[in-house]
Scaffold this active site. Sequence first.
Site, mmCIF file in Angstrom:
data_model
loop_
_atom_site.group_PDB
_atom_site.id
_atom_site.type_symbol
_atom_site.label_atom_id
_atom_site.label_comp_id
_atom_site.label_asym_id
_atom_site.label_seq_id
_atom_site.Cartn_x
_atom_site.Cartn_y
_atom_site.Cartn_z
ATOM 1 C CG ASP A 13 -0.567 1.547 -12.444
ATOM 2 O OD1 ASP A 13 0.503 1.470 -11.813
ATOM 3 O OD2 ASP A 13 -0.730 1.074 -13.583
ATOM 4 C CE LYS A 16 0.253 -0.049 -5.528
ATOM 5 N NZ LYS A 16 -0.453 0.063 -6.811
ATOM 6 C CG ASN A 38 6.646 -5.659 -10.666
ATOM 7 O OD1 ASN A 38 7.227 -5.219 -9.682
ATOM 8 N ND2 ASN A 38 5.857 -6.715 -10.612
ATOM 9 N N GLY A 40 5.529 1.094 -10.227
ATOM 10 C CA GLY A 40 5.833 2.476 -10.592
ATOM 11 C C GLY A 40 4.968 3.357 -9.724
ATOM 12 C CG HIS A 41 4.584 2.828 -6.034
ATOM 13 N ND1 HIS A 41 4.724 2.176 -4.849
ATOM 14 C CD2 HIS A 41 3.933 1.949 -6.858
ATOM 15 C CE1 HIS A 41 4.191 0.955 -4.941
ATOM 16 N NE2 HIS A 41 3.717 0.809 -6.153
ATOM 17 C CB THR A 129 6.681 -4.379 -16.142
ATOM 18 O OG1 THR A 129 7.296 -5.345 -15.284
ATOM 19 C CG2 THR A 129 5.313 -4.007 -15.591
ATOM 20 C CD GLN A 220 3.401 -5.408 -8.442
ATOM 21 O OE1 GLN A 220 3.691 -6.077 -7.468
ATOM 22 N NE2 GLN A 220 4.256 -4.550 -8.961
ATOM 23 C CB THR A 235 2.457 -9.437 -10.674
ATOM 24 O OG1 THR A 235 3.890 -9.314 -10.681
ATOM 25 C CG2 THR A 235 1.931 -9.386 -9.239
ATOM 26 C CB ALA A 294 4.195 5.038 -13.300
ATOM 27 C CB THR A 295 6.795 0.677 -14.826
ATOM 28 O OG1 THR A 295 6.657 0.910 -13.430
ATOM 29 C CG2 THR A 295 8.016 -0.201 -15.057
ATOM 30 C CE LYS A 326 -5.436 9.357 -11.672
ATOM 31 N NZ LYS A 326 -4.505 8.735 -12.620
ATOM 32 C CB SER A 406 -6.761 10.960 -3.350
ATOM 33 O OG SER A 406 -5.795 11.558 -4.170
HETATM 34 P P1 GDP Z 1 0.630 3.523 -7.849
HETATM 35 O O1 GDP Z 1 1.371 2.542 -8.684
HETATM 36 O O2 GDP Z 1 -0.539 2.906 -7.161
HETATM 37 O O3 GDP Z 1 1.505 4.275 -6.892
HETATM 38 O O4 GDP Z 1 0.022 4.591 -8.864
HETATM 39 P P2 GDP Z 1 0.762 5.254 -10.140
HETATM 40 O O5 GDP Z 1 1.733 6.250 -9.658
HETATM 41 O O6 GDP Z 1 1.249 4.200 -11.068
HETATM 42 O O7 GDP Z 1 -0.460 5.905 -10.879
HETATM 43 C C1 GDP Z 1 -1.316 6.813 -10.246
HETATM 44 C C2 GDP Z 1 -1.303 8.116 -11.058
HETATM 45 O O8 GDP Z 1 -2.368 8.929 -10.620
HETATM 46 C C3 GDP Z 1 -0.044 8.929 -10.847
HETATM 47 O O9 GDP Z 1 0.234 9.650 -12.014
HETATM 48 C C4 GDP Z 1 -0.431 9.876 -9.711
HETATM 49 O O10 GDP Z 1 0.326 11.085 -9.739
HETATM 50 C C5 GDP Z 1 -1.863 10.149 -10.046
HETATM 51 N N1 GDP Z 1 -2.765 10.416 -8.898
HETATM 52 C C6 GDP Z 1 -2.766 9.834 -7.663
HETATM 53 N N2 GDP Z 1 -3.831 10.268 -6.952
HETATM 54 C C7 GDP Z 1 -4.509 11.125 -7.751
HETATM 55 C C8 GDP Z 1 -5.723 11.860 -7.605
HETATM 56 O O11 GDP Z 1 -6.410 11.804 -6.587
HETATM 57 N N3 GDP Z 1 -6.123 12.625 -8.673
HETATM 58 C C9 GDP Z 1 -5.404 12.694 -9.834
HETATM 59 N N4 GDP Z 1 -5.868 13.462 -10.817
HETATM 60 N N5 GDP Z 1 -4.252 12.013 -10.011
HETATM 61 C C10 GDP Z 1 -3.832 11.218 -8.985
HETATM 62 P P1 IMO Z 2 2.188 -0.674 -9.335
HETATM 63 O O1 IMO Z 2 2.885 -1.037 -8.041
HETATM 64 C C1 IMO Z 2 0.053 -1.979 -12.900
HETATM 65 C C2 IMO Z 2 1.088 -5.924 -14.499
HETATM 66 C C3 IMO Z 2 1.730 -5.959 -15.867
HETATM 67 C C4 IMO Z 2 1.219 -7.301 -16.372
HETATM 68 C C5 IMO Z 2 1.240 -8.160 -15.102
HETATM 69 C C6 IMO Z 2 2.488 -9.022 -14.955
HETATM 70 O O2 IMO Z 2 2.713 0.529 -10.005
HETATM 71 O O3 IMO Z 2 0.707 -0.666 -9.130
HETATM 72 P P2 IMO Z 2 5.012 -8.465 -14.292
HETATM 73 O O4 IMO Z 2 5.999 -7.521 -14.930
HETATM 74 O O5 IMO Z 2 4.712 -8.162 -12.875
HETATM 75 O O6 IMO Z 2 5.360 -9.897 -14.517
HETATM 76 O O7 IMO Z 2 3.651 -8.213 -15.142
HETATM 77 O O8 IMO Z 2 1.152 -7.261 -14.019
HETATM 78 N N1 IMO Z 2 1.771 -5.057 -13.507
HETATM 79 C C7 IMO Z 2 1.314 -3.874 -13.102
HETATM 80 N N2 IMO Z 2 0.248 -3.157 -13.518
HETATM 81 N N3 IMO Z 2 0.825 -1.516 -11.890
HETATM 82 C C8 IMO Z 2 1.865 -2.243 -11.429
HETATM 83 O O9 IMO Z 2 2.553 -1.909 -10.319
HETATM 84 C C9 IMO Z 2 2.185 -3.450 -12.079
HETATM 85 N N4 IMO Z 2 3.144 -4.377 -11.916
HETATM 86 C C10 IMO Z 2 2.875 -5.362 -12.791
HETATM 87 O O10 IMO Z 2 1.294 -4.891 -16.666
HETATM 88 O O11 IMO Z 2 -0.122 -7.182 -16.767
HETATM 89 MG MG MG Z 3 2.019 2.313 -10.652
#
Ligand code: GDP
Ligand code: IMO
Ligand code: MG
Length: 423
Positions: A13, A16, A38, A40-41, A129, A220, A235, A294-295, A326, A406
């Site tokens: 999270d 990416k 798993n 959530g982008h 997840t 991840q 994971t 996000a997931t 962030k 960012s």
């Molecule tokens: P990912 O799994 O690495 O793609 O990240 P996620 O989407 O799960 O979580 C990142 C969260 O931060 C999302 O809600 C994005 O919209 C938000 N986000 C990403 N970059 C920034 C940033 O630079 N500032 C802020 N405030 N939010 C951001």
């Molecule tokens: P993105 O791509 C954050 C975490 C789960 C748990 C562990 C194992 O959005 O960054 P799993 O379902 O993979 O067997 O769970 O990994 N986890 C994540 N945490 N972002 C993710 O993906 C994740 N995918 C799995 O919360 O701790």
């Molecule tokens: Mg994510």
Amino acid sequence: MPTTAILGLQWGDEGKGKLVDSVSARQDFCVRFQGGGNAGHTVYPEGKKIVLHHLPTGVLHKDCVNVMAQGMVMDPFKLLEEIAEVEARGLKLDGRLFISDRIAITTPLHLTLDVSREAGDVANQIGTTKRGIGPTYADRYDRVGLRMADLLDEVSLREALQRTQNVRACQTTDDAPNVESMLKPLLEVGEKLRKYVADTSLMLAEAMAENKNILFEGAQGAMLDVVQGTYPYVTSSYTTAAGIPAGVGLALSVEKVIGVTKAYCTRVGEGPFPTELTDETGNKLREAGGEFGATTGRPRRCGWIDLFALRYVCRISGVTHIAITKLDVLSGFNELKVGVGYEGHDAPGLPADIRKFIALKPKYETLPGWKDDISKATNAADLPDNARAYLRYVEDFVGVPIGIISVGPEREASFETDGAPKG
Ligand code: GDP
Ligand code: IMO
Ligand code: MG
């Protein structure tokens, strides 16, 4: 060979998806090589939120070809829903989405196994997840799993399902999904996905020979890597750059490795997190950063950035540039802490023994904060002095240049710096 990877450096999270979205407009290919639903982008194309789980984020750019490579696991029912959501935005995927014929398939049985395993051993819960990731990878390595190619042929599918059932029967109850209940729905979903199936390793080899721009999108983060991370709280896939060659089926070496880190740190699920803040400051980070999964929607655990861990994973993944996200969330804190090591821990790496990892007590350096809203910044010169000093500290400690900053969730809210990857 213009190859780039965007990989998470923490526990997922990191932002990416947002960064992949900003750069994939310039890419010929966007490739996911590990993980599955798993992930959530979160992305805001044209200001409208979408969360991608299986699909590479490049699907949001109509000239980008997207590959789900063999290192991934895939829930075909969920994938169809995602495809429909993207196509409803007018982004057709025919001819620009390709799914490896060797990708591992998550069946309803794997979902059941994931849930029952977590419920059955509460003391050792991972906090997964519940997307069936662990059982699907386990079946692959136990050589009883299903692959995409099996969904395209009834005889192969029946055999593969039977194989899984034979070894898993002792772990399931009589009402668990079985060969007969799964066969028809899986055949139907296989038929719907048939047009996307390809030998993606060959396809990428040809693309590389033609010098195409290829972006590898990690899911991840490095601290969740099945071997290098905080095992067993990880994971089930290789999330570092080392996962790319096996994940796409090519002995390639990626030119630019962009490692993504938040300006602070979060984790969702169980497991150690040395710089976690369980106090008001942690709550403030969660609220300011909107830190909810996000997931799964779960609140994310929040804390200060851990530079020691960051330096460790940058070495493992051969990170050439850091993208820090962030930074805007840190506005308004009087002072900021950064983890620079752990009490009594002299080794350059992180402990493999999870009990030793859990016992780590962080050492901090304190840096001055800034008050200004930086969400409209378009270059480093727009940032307050203390924000620039914070970034410089990160860069110097980790020893890798910050190439991207960012300051907001929107597509446009990031900029490159002097250290940006060239080319
Ligand atoms: P990912 O799994 O690495 O793609 O990240 P996620 O989407 O799960 O979580 C990142 C969260 O931060 C999302 O809600 C994005 O919209 C938000 N986000 C990403 N970059 C920034 C940033 O630079 N500032 C802020 N405030 N939010 C951001
Ligand atoms: P993105 O791509 C954050 C975490 C789960 C748990 C562990 C194992 O959005 O960054 P799993 O379902 O993979 O067997 O769970 O990994 N986890 C994540 N945490 N972002 C993710 O993906 C994740 N995918 C799995 O919360 O701790
Ligand atoms: Mg994510």
